[in-house]
Design a protein around this motif. Sequence first.
Motif, PDB file in Angstrom:
ATOM      1  N   ARG A 242     -46.904 -43.606 -48.006  1.00 35.78           N
ATOM      2  CA  ARG A 242     -46.291 -44.602 -47.134  1.00 35.78           C
ATOM      3  C   ARG A 242     -44.949 -44.106 -46.622  1.00 35.78           C
ATOM      4  O   ARG A 242     -44.134 -43.563 -47.395  1.00 35.78           O
ATOM      5  N   PHE A 243     -44.701 -44.287 -45.290  1.00 31.99           N
ATOM      6  CA  PHE A 243     -43.452 -43.828 -44.677  1.00 31.99           C
ATOM      7  C   PHE A 243     -42.789 -44.989 -43.936  1.00 31.99           C
ATOM      8  O   PHE A 243     -43.464 -45.875 -43.407  1.00 31.99           O
ATOM      9  N   VAL A 244     -41.461 -44.958 -43.898  1.00 40.36           N
ATOM     10  CA  VAL A 244     -40.666 -45.939 -43.155  1.00 40.36           C
ATOM     11  C   VAL A 244     -39.571 -45.189 -42.422  1.00 40.36           C
ATOM     12  O   VAL A 244     -38.904 -44.324 -43.011  1.00 40.36           O
ATOM     13  N   HIS A 245     -39.392 -45.517 -41.131  1.00 42.40           N
ATOM     14  CA  HIS A 245     -38.367 -44.825 -40.341  1.00 42.40           C
ATOM     15  C   HIS A 245     -37.698 -45.815 -39.391  1.00 42.40           C
ATOM     16  O   HIS A 245     -38.370 -46.597 -38.723  1.00 42.40           O
ATOM     17  N   ALA A 246     -36.375 -45.814 -39.334  1.00 44.20           N
ATOM     18  CA  ALA A 246     -35.608 -46.655 -38.413  1.00 44.20           C
ATOM     19  C   ALA A 246     -35.285 -45.851 -37.160  1.00 44.20           C
ATOM     20  O   ALA A 246     -34.885 -44.682 -37.252  1.00 44.20           O
ATOM     21  N   THR A 247     -35.470 -46.468 -35.981  1.00 43.89           N
ATOM     22  CA  THR A 247     -35.236 -45.759 -34.727  1.00 43.89           C
ATOM     23  C   THR A 247     -34.842 -46.736 -33.631  1.00 43.89           C
ATOM     24  O   THR A 247     -35.242 -47.903 -33.647  1.00 43.89           O
ATOM     25  N   THR A 248     -34.064 -46.271 -32.682  1.00 41.91           N
ATOM     26  CA  THR A 248     -33.717 -47.074 -31.507  1.00 41.91           C
ATOM     27  C   THR A 248     -34.720 -46.861 -30.381  1.00 41.91           C
ATOM     28  O   THR A 248     -34.684 -47.556 -29.371  1.00 41.91           O
ATOM     29  N   GLU A 249     -35.622 -45.871 -30.533  1.00 35.81           N
ATOM     30  CA  GLU A 249     -36.630 -45.560 -29.520  1.00 35.81           C
ATOM     31  C   GLU A 249     -38.007 -45.620 -30.157  1.00 35.81           C
ATOM     32  O   GLU A 249     -38.673 -44.603 -30.375  1.00 35.81           O
TER      33      GLU A 249
END
Length: 294
Positions: free
Chosen positions: A233-240
């Motif tokens: 499982r992966f989690v990533h924060a991004t503005t795009e």
Amino acid sequence: MRYGTTDVLTGVDFDIHAGEVLCLLGPNGAGKTTTIEILEGFRIRSAGEVSVLGEDPAHAGEPWRARTGVVLQSWRDHPRWTARRLLTQLGGYYAPYSTPTQERPWDLEELMDLVGLTEFADQKIGTLSGGQRRRLDVAMGIIGRPELLFLDEPTAGFDPQARRDFHHLVHRLADLDNTTILLTTHDLDEAEKLADRVVILAGGRIVADDSAEGLALRVAGESEVRWTRDGERFVHATTEATRFVRDLFVQHGDAVQDLEVHRASLEDAYLTLVQQHEAGAAAEAARSFAEVTR
């Protein structure tokens, strides 16, 4: 707008474009109803300039009123009439104002089908359920094929299916008939589904004017992307978020599973912006009090 020495609207400045659905949000007492009533011509402003369909609503005549429609929160009239009789009567007022580009009123059978009233058309209004009466309210507001439609809490009393039908109707009016719609609601999920643009009022001032997505991004700044690959499982924060997801599939293809994108909601943005305004207003009041008592 001023009542006595109290300003209830100050510097409210916005435009609405043809075919746009604009939602006016704000806490109780923010000035939403006053703003709507000024635009409808039902209340005379204390100062400032207003142009609606090219005219000042405070002085506009019947031809201008025939181009607008209003759905209030509730109506209480003609309980012994049938829906068909009432709509026929109201439609007759609009017929003299038909134009080569706008035929008024709606064909009655088409209108009743559009709002889901066909099977209740010959039933006395006083016997209609709350949801059926609300459908009639909507029919009364659009019988004249308005170019501009004001909707004040239009889905109050609707069950989930009626609410969904109404949402389809709003999109149809805006997309196919190019009807401009100004909507007020306390249902933020509804606003997010319907509005092209959201204007938030607080303390008689506009504190935000943007799309629902734009307001959410203004508050949150980032979206959270979650996915699974090879059981991990992966989690990533991004503005795009859109670009990130596209690149993710380019890199890993079908190995990407259980993809979720979480953004701040309009409700998150609304609560944050109103609270920020209220905190600023409280701080300003404290400073003013300190100056007076110094």
